[in-house]
Enzyme design. Structure first.
Site, PDB file in Angstrom:
ATOM      1  N   SER A   1       0.871  -1.186   0.000  1.00 24.82           N
ATOM      2  CA  SER A   1       0.000   0.000   0.000  1.00 24.82           C
ATOM      3  C   SER A   1       0.904   1.231   0.000  1.00 24.82           C
ATOM      4  CB  SER A   1      -0.865   0.018   1.263  1.00 24.82           C
ATOM      5  OG  SER A   1      -1.496   1.278   1.412  1.00 24.82           O
TER       6      SER A   1
ATOM      7  N   TYR B   1      -1.395  -0.552  10.493  1.00 25.67           N
ATOM      8  CA  TYR B   1      -1.507  -1.037   9.101  1.00 25.67           C
ATOM      9  C   TYR B   1      -0.328  -0.515   8.270  1.00 25.67           C
ATOM     10  CZ  TYR B   1      -3.588  -1.251   4.361  1.00 25.67           C
ATOM     11  OH  TYR B   1      -3.834  -1.471   3.029  1.00 25.67           O
TER      12      TYR B   1
ATOM     13  N   LYS C   1       2.498  -2.671   6.226  1.00 24.94           N
ATOM     14  CA  LYS C   1       2.743  -2.582   4.783  1.00 24.94           C
ATOM     15  C   LYS C   1       4.200  -2.189   4.490  1.00 24.94           C
ATOM     16  CE  LYS C   1      -1.338  -3.806   3.212  1.00 24.94           C
ATOM     17  NZ  LYS C   1      -1.529  -5.025   2.421  1.00 24.94           N
TER      18      LYS C   1
END
Ligand SMILES: NC(=O)c1ccc[n+]([C@@H]2O[C@H](COP(=O)([O-])OP(=O)(O)OC[C@H]3O[C@@H](n4cnc5c(N)ncnc54)[C@H](OP(=O)(O)O)[C@@H]3O)[C@@H](O)[C@H]2O)c1
Length: 255
Positions: free
Chosen positions: A147, A160, A164
Protein backbone atom coordinates in the site's frame (compact mmCIF):
# COMPACT_ATOMS: atom_id res chain seq x y z
CA UNK A 1 2.05 -9.34 -26.75
CA UNK A 2 3.56 -12.79 -26.14
CA UNK A 3 5.66 -11.26 -23.34
CA UNK A 4 2.40 -10.75 -21.44
CA UNK A 5 1.01 -14.19 -22.19
CA UNK A 6 0.32 -16.40 -19.14
CA UNK A 7 -0.76 -19.54 -21.02
CA UNK A 8 0.37 -22.71 -19.20
CA UNK A 9 1.03 -20.65 -16.03
CA UNK A 10 -0.61 -21.40 -12.69
CA UNK A 11 -1.27 -18.50 -10.31
CA UNK A 12 -2.45 -18.35 -6.71
CA UNK A 13 -4.29 -15.17 -5.65
CA UNK A 14 -5.38 -14.66 -2.04
CA UNK A 15 -8.32 -12.46 -1.09
CA UNK A 16 -9.80 -13.00 -4.54
CA UNK A 17 -13.51 -13.15 -3.69
CA UNK A 18 -13.87 -9.42 -4.46
CA UNK A 19 -11.97 -6.16 -4.91
CA UNK A 20 -8.36 -6.02 -6.06
CA UNK A 21 -7.74 -9.77 -5.73
CA UNK A 22 -10.70 -10.69 -7.93
CA UNK A 23 -9.62 -8.13 -10.55
CA UNK A 24 -6.09 -9.56 -10.59
CA UNK A 25 -7.35 -13.15 -10.88
CA UNK A 26 -9.64 -12.23 -13.78
CA UNK A 27 -6.80 -10.44 -15.59
CA UNK A 28 -4.59 -13.53 -15.22
CA UNK A 29 -7.31 -15.80 -16.58
CA UNK A 30 -7.80 -13.50 -19.56
CA UNK A 31 -4.05 -13.73 -20.20
CA UNK A 32 -4.36 -17.53 -20.28
CA UNK A 33 -3.41 -18.58 -16.75
CA UNK A 34 -5.13 -21.08 -14.51
CA UNK A 35 -5.86 -19.59 -11.09
CA UNK A 36 -6.30 -20.86 -7.58
CA UNK A 37 -8.35 -18.19 -5.85
CA UNK A 38 -8.87 -18.07 -2.12
CA UNK A 39 -10.62 -16.22 0.65
CA UNK A 40 -11.78 -17.23 4.11
CA UNK A 41 -15.24 -18.23 2.96
CA UNK A 42 -16.13 -20.66 0.20
CA UNK A 43 -19.54 -18.98 -0.12
CA UNK A 44 -17.68 -15.81 -1.19
CA UNK A 45 -14.92 -17.20 -3.38
CA UNK A 46 -16.79 -20.18 -4.85
CA UNK A 47 -19.17 -18.08 -6.99
CA UNK A 48 -16.21 -16.10 -8.41
CA UNK A 49 -14.58 -19.35 -9.56
CA UNK A 50 -17.91 -20.51 -11.01
CA UNK A 51 -18.29 -17.25 -12.96
CA UNK A 52 -14.72 -17.51 -14.30
CA UNK A 53 -15.19 -21.15 -15.28
CA UNK A 54 -18.43 -20.32 -17.10
CA UNK A 55 -16.39 -18.14 -19.47
CA UNK A 56 -13.05 -19.98 -19.29
CA UNK A 57 -13.82 -23.65 -18.54
CA UNK A 58 -11.55 -25.28 -16.00
CA UNK A 59 -9.29 -22.28 -15.43
CA UNK A 60 -10.29 -21.48 -11.83
CA UNK A 61 -10.25 -23.41 -8.58
CA UNK A 62 -11.70 -21.90 -5.40
CA UNK A 63 -10.12 -22.80 -2.06
CA UNK A 64 -11.19 -21.57 1.38
CA UNK A 65 -8.02 -20.51 3.22
CA UNK A 66 -7.24 -18.08 6.03
CA UNK A 67 -4.31 -15.99 4.77
CA UNK A 68 -2.82 -15.68 8.26
CA UNK A 69 -2.72 -19.41 8.97
CA UNK A 70 0.45 -21.17 7.92
CA UNK A 71 -1.27 -24.54 7.41
CA UNK A 72 -3.87 -22.92 5.13
CA UNK A 73 -1.23 -21.23 2.96
CA UNK A 74 0.67 -24.52 2.65
CA UNK A 75 -2.58 -26.24 1.71
CA UNK A 76 -3.11 -23.63 -1.03
CA UNK A 77 0.18 -24.65 -2.66
CA UNK A 78 -0.67 -28.35 -2.30
CA UNK A 79 -4.11 -27.89 -3.84
CA UNK A 80 -2.67 -25.87 -6.72
CA UNK A 81 -0.14 -28.63 -7.44
CA UNK A 82 -2.72 -31.41 -7.06
CA UNK A 83 -5.21 -29.68 -9.36
CA UNK A 84 -3.07 -27.83 -11.92
CA UNK A 85 0.32 -29.53 -11.48
CA UNK A 86 2.52 -26.55 -10.59
CA UNK A 87 2.78 -23.01 -9.20
CA UNK A 88 4.33 -20.19 -11.25
CA UNK A 89 2.85 -17.06 -9.68
CA UNK A 90 1.73 -16.30 -6.12
CA UNK A 91 -0.04 -13.07 -5.22
CA UNK A 92 -0.37 -12.10 -1.57
CA UNK A 93 -3.37 -9.79 -1.59
CA UNK A 94 -5.65 -10.62 1.38
CA UNK A 95 -5.12 -7.90 3.97
CA UNK A 96 -6.77 -6.62 7.10
CA UNK A 97 -6.99 -3.47 9.20
CA UNK A 98 -9.08 -3.77 12.36
CA UNK A 99 -7.71 -0.54 13.90
CA UNK A 100 -8.67 2.91 12.59
CA UNK A 101 -7.47 5.65 14.91
CA UNK A 102 -4.37 7.22 16.48
CA UNK A 103 -1.45 4.80 16.66
CA UNK A 104 -1.13 5.34 20.41
CA UNK A 105 -4.60 3.82 20.91
CA UNK A 106 -3.65 0.52 19.24
CA UNK A 107 -4.18 -2.60 21.35
CA UNK A 108 -2.00 -5.68 21.36
CA UNK A 109 -4.83 -7.59 19.65
CA UNK A 110 -4.68 -5.09 16.74
CA UNK A 111 -0.94 -5.58 16.30
CA UNK A 112 -1.38 -9.36 16.45
CA UNK A 113 -4.23 -9.56 13.93
CA UNK A 114 -2.68 -7.11 11.46
CA UNK A 115 0.72 -8.77 11.58
CA UNK A 116 -0.76 -12.29 11.48
CA UNK A 117 -2.45 -11.64 8.13
CA UNK A 118 -0.54 -8.76 6.49
CA UNK A 119 3.02 -9.80 7.36
CA UNK A 120 3.42 -13.36 8.64
CA UNK A 121 0.71 -14.66 6.32
CA UNK A 122 2.43 -13.00 3.33
CA UNK A 123 5.67 -14.64 4.40
CA UNK A 124 4.13 -18.12 4.77
CA UNK A 125 2.78 -18.01 1.24
CA UNK A 126 6.04 -16.59 -0.18
CA UNK A 127 8.00 -19.32 1.60
CA UNK A 128 5.76 -22.18 0.49
CA UNK A 129 5.44 -20.90 -3.08
CA UNK A 130 9.18 -20.23 -3.42
CA UNK A 131 10.00 -23.75 -2.20
CA UNK A 132 7.60 -25.19 -4.78
CA UNK A 133 9.12 -22.99 -7.51
CA UNK A 134 12.63 -24.04 -6.46
CA UNK A 135 11.61 -27.70 -6.67
CA UNK A 136 10.14 -27.12 -10.14
CA UNK A 137 13.34 -25.35 -11.20
CA UNK A 138 11.53 -23.05 -13.62
CA UNK A 139 11.62 -19.75 -11.75
CA UNK A 140 8.50 -17.85 -10.78
CA UNK A 141 6.92 -14.63 -9.62
CA UNK A 142 5.95 -13.55 -6.10
CA UNK A 143 3.80 -10.43 -5.91
CA UNK A 144 2.88 -8.72 -2.64
CA UNK A 145 0.06 -6.20 -2.51
CA UNK A 146 1.39 -3.56 -0.10
CA UNK A 147 0.00 0.00 0.00
CA UNK A 148 1.14 3.61 -0.31
CA UNK A 149 0.62 3.50 3.47
CA UNK A 150 3.79 1.41 3.54
CA UNK A 151 5.69 4.31 1.97
CA UNK A 152 4.10 7.24 3.80
CA UNK A 153 1.94 6.76 6.92
CA UNK A 154 -1.78 6.52 6.23
CA UNK A 155 -3.82 8.80 8.51
CA UNK A 156 -5.39 6.83 11.39
CA UNK A 157 -3.81 3.68 9.98
CA UNK A 158 -0.56 3.50 11.91
CA UNK A 159 -0.31 -0.23 12.62
CA UNK A 160 -1.51 -1.04 9.10
CA UNK A 161 1.14 1.34 7.69
CA UNK A 162 3.87 -0.40 9.70
CA UNK A 163 2.66 -3.77 8.39
CA UNK A 164 2.74 -2.58 4.78
CA UNK A 165 6.25 -1.14 5.26
CA UNK A 166 7.22 -4.60 6.51
CA UNK A 167 5.73 -6.14 3.37
CA UNK A 168 7.86 -3.84 1.24
CA UNK A 169 11.07 -4.78 3.07
CA UNK A 170 10.13 -8.49 2.98
CA UNK A 171 9.69 -8.13 -0.78
CA UNK A 172 13.17 -6.63 -1.16
CA UNK A 173 14.83 -9.20 1.12
CA UNK A 174 13.22 -12.08 -0.77
CA UNK A 175 14.13 -10.53 -4.13
CA UNK A 176 17.79 -10.65 -3.12
CA UNK A 177 17.60 -14.23 -1.84
CA UNK A 178 15.57 -15.64 -4.71
CA UNK A 179 17.28 -13.87 -7.62
CA UNK A 180 19.60 -16.84 -8.23
CA UNK A 181 16.52 -19.08 -8.55
CA UNK A 182 15.07 -16.83 -11.28
CA UNK A 183 12.19 -15.96 -8.94
CA UNK A 184 11.21 -12.29 -9.15
CA UNK A 185 9.62 -10.68 -6.09
CA UNK A 186 7.82 -7.35 -6.34
CA UNK A 187 5.34 -5.23 -4.42
CA UNK A 188 2.36 -3.20 -5.59
CA UNK A 189 1.46 -0.10 -3.59
CA UNK A 190 -2.11 0.93 -4.40
CA UNK A 191 -3.52 4.28 -3.35
CA UNK A 192 -7.24 4.66 -2.74
CA UNK A 193 -9.20 1.94 -4.48
CA UNK A 194 -12.97 1.68 -4.21
CA UNK A 195 -13.56 -1.63 -2.43
CA UNK A 196 -15.29 -2.93 0.69
CA UNK A 197 -11.96 -2.63 2.53
CA UNK A 198 -11.75 1.13 1.94
CA UNK A 199 -15.43 1.80 2.63
CA UNK A 200 -14.67 3.88 5.76
CA UNK A 201 -12.83 6.33 3.47
CA UNK A 202 -15.31 6.69 0.58
CA UNK A 203 -18.45 6.44 2.73
CA UNK A 204 -17.46 9.55 4.68
CA UNK A 205 -18.10 12.60 2.43
CA UNK A 206 -15.60 14.85 4.23
CA UNK A 207 -12.82 12.26 4.19
CA UNK A 208 -13.60 11.32 0.61
CA UNK A 209 -13.48 14.95 -0.57
CA UNK A 210 -10.12 15.55 1.11
CA UNK A 211 -8.62 12.38 -0.40
CA UNK A 212 -9.84 13.18 -3.89
CA UNK A 213 -8.63 16.75 -3.58
CA UNK A 214 -5.14 15.51 -2.63
CA UNK A 215 -5.01 13.04 -5.51
CA UNK A 216 -3.62 14.56 -8.73
CA UNK A 217 -5.85 12.20 -10.74
CA UNK A 218 -8.84 13.71 -8.91
CA UNK A 219 -10.56 10.41 -8.10
CA UNK A 220 -10.26 6.98 -6.48
CA UNK A 221 -9.27 3.93 -8.53
CA UNK A 222 -11.44 0.98 -9.49
CA UNK A 223 -9.97 -2.46 -8.58
CA UNK A 224 -9.39 -3.27 -12.28
CA UNK A 225 -6.91 -0.39 -12.45
CA UNK A 226 -4.52 -2.29 -10.17
CA UNK A 227 -4.65 -5.42 -12.33
CA UNK A 228 -2.43 -4.08 -15.13
CA UNK A 229 0.72 -3.86 -13.04
CA UNK A 230 -0.08 -7.25 -11.48
CA UNK A 231 -0.28 -8.74 -14.98
CA UNK A 232 3.04 -7.19 -15.97
CA UNK A 233 4.76 -8.43 -12.79
CA UNK A 234 3.43 -11.98 -13.34
CA UNK A 235 4.49 -12.11 -16.98
CA UNK A 236 7.74 -12.87 -18.83
CA UNK A 237 7.91 -9.11 -19.59
CA UNK A 238 9.02 -8.68 -15.94
CA UNK A 239 11.79 -11.29 -15.96
CA UNK A 240 14.40 -8.63 -15.06
CA UNK A 241 12.16 -6.70 -12.66
CA UNK A 242 12.67 -7.64 -9.03
CA UNK A 243 12.59 -5.95 -5.63
CA UNK A 244 10.47 -3.13 -7.00
CA UNK A 245 7.61 -1.23 -5.37
CA UNK A 246 5.07 -0.02 -7.91
CA UNK A 247 2.64 2.70 -6.87
CA UNK A 248 -0.83 2.78 -8.45
CA UNK A 249 -2.22 5.84 -6.71
CA UNK A 250 -3.14 8.54 -9.23
CA UNK A 251 -0.12 10.48 -7.95
CA UNK A 252 -1.37 10.74 -4.35
CA UNK A 253 2.03 10.02 -2.81
CA UNK A 254 3.53 13.01 -4.66
CA UNK A 255 1.15 15.56 -3.22
N1 LIG B 1 -8.80 -0.62 -1.23
C1 LIG B 1 -7.77 0.20 -1.04
O1 LIG B 1 -7.91 1.43 -1.06
C2 LIG B 1 -6.38 -0.38 -0.82
C3 LIG B 1 -5.30 0.51 -0.85
C4 LIG B 1 -4.02 0.01 -0.66
C5 LIG B 1 -3.83 -1.33 -0.44
N2 LIG B 1 -4.89 -2.17 -0.38
C6 LIG B 1 -4.63 -3.60 -0.14
O2 LIG B 1 -5.23 -4.36 -1.16
C7 LIG B 1 -5.50 -5.66 -0.66
C8 LIG B 1 -6.91 -6.07 -1.07
O3 LIG B 1 -7.83 -5.16 -0.52
P1 LIG B 1 -9.22 -4.78 -1.20
O4 LIG B 1 -9.35 -3.33 -1.10
O5 LIG B 1 -9.36 -5.43 -2.52
O6 LIG B 1 -10.23 -5.42 -0.13
P2 LIG B 1 -11.64 -6.15 -0.26
O7 LIG B 1 -12.37 -5.75 -1.49
O8 LIG B 1 -12.31 -5.95 1.05
O9 LIG B 1 -11.24 -7.69 -0.42
C9 LIG B 1 -10.53 -8.36 0.57
C10 LIG B 1 -10.40 -9.82 0.19
O10 LIG B 1 -9.61 -10.49 1.14
C11 LIG B 1 -10.33 -11.59 1.70
N3 LIG B 1 -9.86 -11.72 3.07
C12 LIG B 1 -9.94 -10.84 4.07
N4 LIG B 1 -9.32 -11.32 5.17
C13 LIG B 1 -8.81 -12.54 4.83
C14 LIG B 1 -8.07 -13.52 5.51
N5 LIG B 1 -7.70 -13.38 6.80
N6 LIG B 1 -7.73 -14.64 4.84
C15 LIG B 1 -8.09 -14.81 3.55
N7 LIG B 1 -8.80 -13.91 2.85
C16 LIG B 1 -9.16 -12.79 3.49
C17 LIG B 1 -11.80 -11.22 1.51
O11 LIG B 1 -12.66 -12.35 1.39
P3 LIG B 1 -13.40 -13.08 2.64
O12 LIG B 1 -14.14 -12.05 3.38
O13 LIG B 1 -14.29 -14.08 1.93
O14 LIG B 1 -12.31 -13.74 3.41
C18 LIG B 1 -11.73 -10.54 0.15
O15 LIG B 1 -11.66 -11.49 -0.89
C19 LIG B 1 -5.24 -5.62 0.85
O16 LIG B 1 -3.97 -6.19 1.11
C20 LIG B 1 -5.21 -4.14 1.15
O17 LIG B 1 -4.39 -3.84 2.26
C21 LIG B 1 -6.18 -1.73 -0.57
Amino acid sequence: MTKFDLSEKVAIVTGASRGIGEAIARAYVQAGASVVISSRKMENVGPVAEAINAEHPGQALAVAAHAGQRADTQALIEQAVAHFGRVDIAVNNAGTNPHFGPLLTAEESHWDKIFEVNVKGYFWLCQAAARQMQAQGTGGKLINVASIAGLSPGPMMGVYSVSKAAVIMMTKALAVELGPNNIQVNAIAPGFVKTKFSRALWDNPVLYASLVERTPAGRMAEPEEVAGIALYLASPAADFTTGGVFTVDGGYILS
